[in-house]
Enzyme design. Structure first.
Site, short mmCIF file in Angstrom:
data_model
loop_
_atom_site.label_atom_id
_atom_site.label_comp_id
_atom_site.label_asym_id
_atom_site.label_seq_id
_atom_site.Cartn_x
_atom_site.Cartn_y
_atom_site.Cartn_z
N CYS A 205 -9.12 -7.37 1.44
CA CYS A 205 -8.95 -5.99 1.91
C CYS A 205 -10.27 -5.23 1.90
CB CYS A 205 -7.94 -5.26 1.04
SG CYS A 205 -6.43 -6.17 0.81
N ASN B 226 -5.31 -9.46 -7.75
CA ASN B 226 -5.42 -10.16 -6.46
C ASN B 226 -6.71 -10.95 -6.31
OD1 ASN B 226 -5.93 -7.22 -6.47
ND2 ASN B 226 -6.95 -7.65 -4.54
N ALA C 205 5.81 -8.29 1.98
CA ALA C 205 6.44 -9.55 2.43
C ALA C 205 5.42 -10.60 2.85
CB ALA C 205 7.37 -9.25 3.61
N HIS C 206 4.25 -10.17 3.35
CA HIS C 206 3.34 -11.17 3.93
C HIS C 206 2.64 -12.04 2.91
CE1 HIS C 206 -0.71 -9.15 3.50
NE2 HIS C 206 0.07 -8.13 3.27
N GLN D 241 1.03 -9.77 -5.98
CA GLN D 241 0.58 -11.16 -6.18
C GLN D 241 1.44 -11.87 -7.22
OE1 GLN D 241 -1.77 -12.61 -4.36
NE2 GLN D 241 -2.65 -10.82 -3.34
N THR E 252 0.85 -1.20 0.00
CA THR E 252 0.00 0.00 0.00
C THR E 252 0.88 1.24 0.00
OG1 THR E 252 -1.75 -1.16 1.17
CG2 THR E 252 -1.78 1.25 1.31
C1 PLP Z 1 -2.30 -6.62 -5.57
C2 PLP Z 1 -2.21 -6.04 -4.21
N1 PLP Z 1 -1.70 -4.81 -4.06
C3 PLP Z 1 -1.58 -4.25 -2.86
C4 PLP Z 1 -1.98 -4.90 -1.72
C5 PLP Z 1 -1.82 -4.22 -0.39
O1 PLP Z 1 -0.87 -4.88 0.38
P1 PLP Z 1 -0.63 -4.47 1.92
O2 PLP Z 1 -1.98 -4.55 2.57
O3 PLP Z 1 0.33 -5.46 2.41
O4 PLP Z 1 -0.10 -3.08 1.93
C6 PLP Z 1 -2.53 -6.18 -1.81
C7 PLP Z 1 -3.03 -6.89 -0.61
O5 PLP Z 1 -3.95 -7.69 -0.68
C8 PLP Z 1 -2.63 -6.78 -3.09
O6 PLP Z 1 -3.11 -8.00 -3.24
#
Ligand code: PLP
Length: 405
Positions: A341, A159, A216-217, A195, A73
């Site tokens: 999300c 995603n 990383a997660h 992804q 993000t």
């Molecule tokens: C394609 C994509 N971009 C951005 C994000 C955001 O990642 P984070 O919540 O680790 O910042 C995600 C999380 O699901 C994602 O799948």
């Protein structure tokens, strides 16, 4: 069933055991601030430098092109807003509104950033269609480029539906355009590879991207840490003011344990990937085959061929996705409807609407994402339960409809 089945690897992944082991000392005995000049600080800095090298080795780039952030993000915000800030910092651009190209089905952190910039009147934005297949067309990218286009942001892998975008082709197109126009800077090319890093070659000598983000997660690392790759000489300015960390592009004390974990997770990917990927593709195809064959009026959302190895996204007529996820959860199976999300809100997913589904079809969709711990036994159990649950939910909704006749 005592054993819980996790089929939501696109939402997050468990931290790998080796990664966890590497992280732990940085919470306790090696707790230094990487900017401190004493030995505690130097020890932390050494660990951050090692992680930077691990990431650079994976991306085949220079360690100086790696910026650690709090996750995708932040990386996406920095890429887009940072490019804009740099553009406006030049006096000749003060009154020239720039243009950004993105797609209709980016993650909210890209889409909402673009929408805010439009609202503030700092940029105009084109949102490219992705069609039924969920894939951007290179001709559409070409047609959308204008003299004031400064940035193109197209995600690597979606995603929700897992479709893979033509990043190599777009990069090649932009490179040729820039050479022809003798314009070394614009348009910049950014990809959200959150992804993608798990399964695809993210070799920066092959992908002509200027900016690339991930967390990383999603790769068996810890939450709250990510990367923005910034190719050398890319015009970008920081968006968060404060300390001089990360080549002055990202102020704030380093998340040392997180960064160590990210480095370790990415070096695990390089070593284990091929075998794991083949196993996951086979299980995913088996799941898709069973569901489509055994459950009447079930469909796969998005292209099968241009798809991430771990993603299966189905829609079922006359079934509510939320009810499906809750029923699966009661059986010990973790799945998701729409994107993790945005769940909590019962809005139809913007991704599914972007591929032309009606709101009721989007509501009847289910995302199952596999990972390195997924087994055939789990897939069989899930397919069997899914069959039972859908039959039951359809018969309930049939009875309710009868009563309202
Ligand atoms: C394609 C994509 N971009 C951005 C994000 C955001 O990642 P984070 O919540 O680790 O910042 C995600 C999380 O699901 C994602 O799948």
């Amino acid at each position: 069933m005592a054993h819980k089945i996790y089929l939501d690897y696109a939402a997050t992944t468990p931290v790998d055991k080796k990664v966890l082991k590497a992280i732990l000392p940085y919470f306790s005995e090696k707790f230094g601030n990487a900017m401190s000049i004493h030995q505690f600080g130097q020890e932390a800095l050494k660990a951050v430098d090692k992680a930077r090298e691990q990431v650079a080795e994976f991306l085949k780039c220079s360690p100086t092109e790696i910026i650690f952030t709090s996750g995708a993000t932040e990386s996406n915000n920095l890429a887009i807003k940072g490019a804009l800030r740099s553009y406006y910092s030049r006096p000749e651009n003060k009154n020239k509104k720039p243009h950004i190209i993105t797609t209709k089905f980016e993650h909210h952190c890209v889409l909402d950033t673009c929408k805010i910039l439009e609202k503030e009147a700092s940029a105009e934005v084109t949102y490219l269609p992705v069609y039924k297949e969920g894939v951007v067309k290179i001709e559409d990218v070409k047609k959308a480029i204008k003299p004031n286009t400064i940035l193109i942001s197209v995600m690597h892998v979606n995603n929700e539906i897992g479709t893979v975008q033509p990043i190599i082709a777009i990069g090649k197109l932009l490179r040729e355009l820039r050479i022809r126009a003798k314009e070394l800077r614009y348009p910049l090319f950014h990809t959200d590879a959150t992804q993608g890093v798990n399964y695809f070659d993210c070799d920066m000598t092959k992908l002509n991207v200027d900016l690339l983000s991930f967390s990383a997660h999603k790769i068996y690392g810890p939450k709250g840490v990510g990367v923005l790759f910034v190719r050398k000489n890319t015009p970008i300015k920081r968006i968060q003011d404060g300390g001089d960390q990360e080549y002055k592009l990202r102020a704030g004390t380093h998340n040392v344990p997180g960064i160590v974990g990210l480095g370790e997770a990415i070096s695990q990917l390089t070593t284990n990937n091929k075998q794991q990927t083949t196993k996951i593709i086979n299980l995913r195809d088996y799941l898709i085959q069973r569901v489509i064959k055994e459950i009447p009026r079930s469909y796969l959302n998005g292209s099968l061929e241009k798809r991430s190895p771990n993603n299966a996204n189905f829609r079922f007529d006359n079934v509510e996705g939320e009810g499906l996820v809750l029923s699966l959860d009661m059986e010990g199976i973790a799945a998701s409807t729409g994107s993790a999300c945005s769940s909590g809100a019962l809005e139809p997913s913007h991704v599914l609407l972007a591929i032309g589904l009606k709101p009721e079809q989007a509501h009847g969709s289910l995302r199952l994402t596999l990972g390195k711990h997924t087994t055939k036994k789990e897939i069989d159990f899930t397919a069997n339960k899914l069959k039972e649950i859908i039959k039951r939910l359809r018969s309930i909704s049939g009875k309710v409809l009868e009563e309202f006749k």
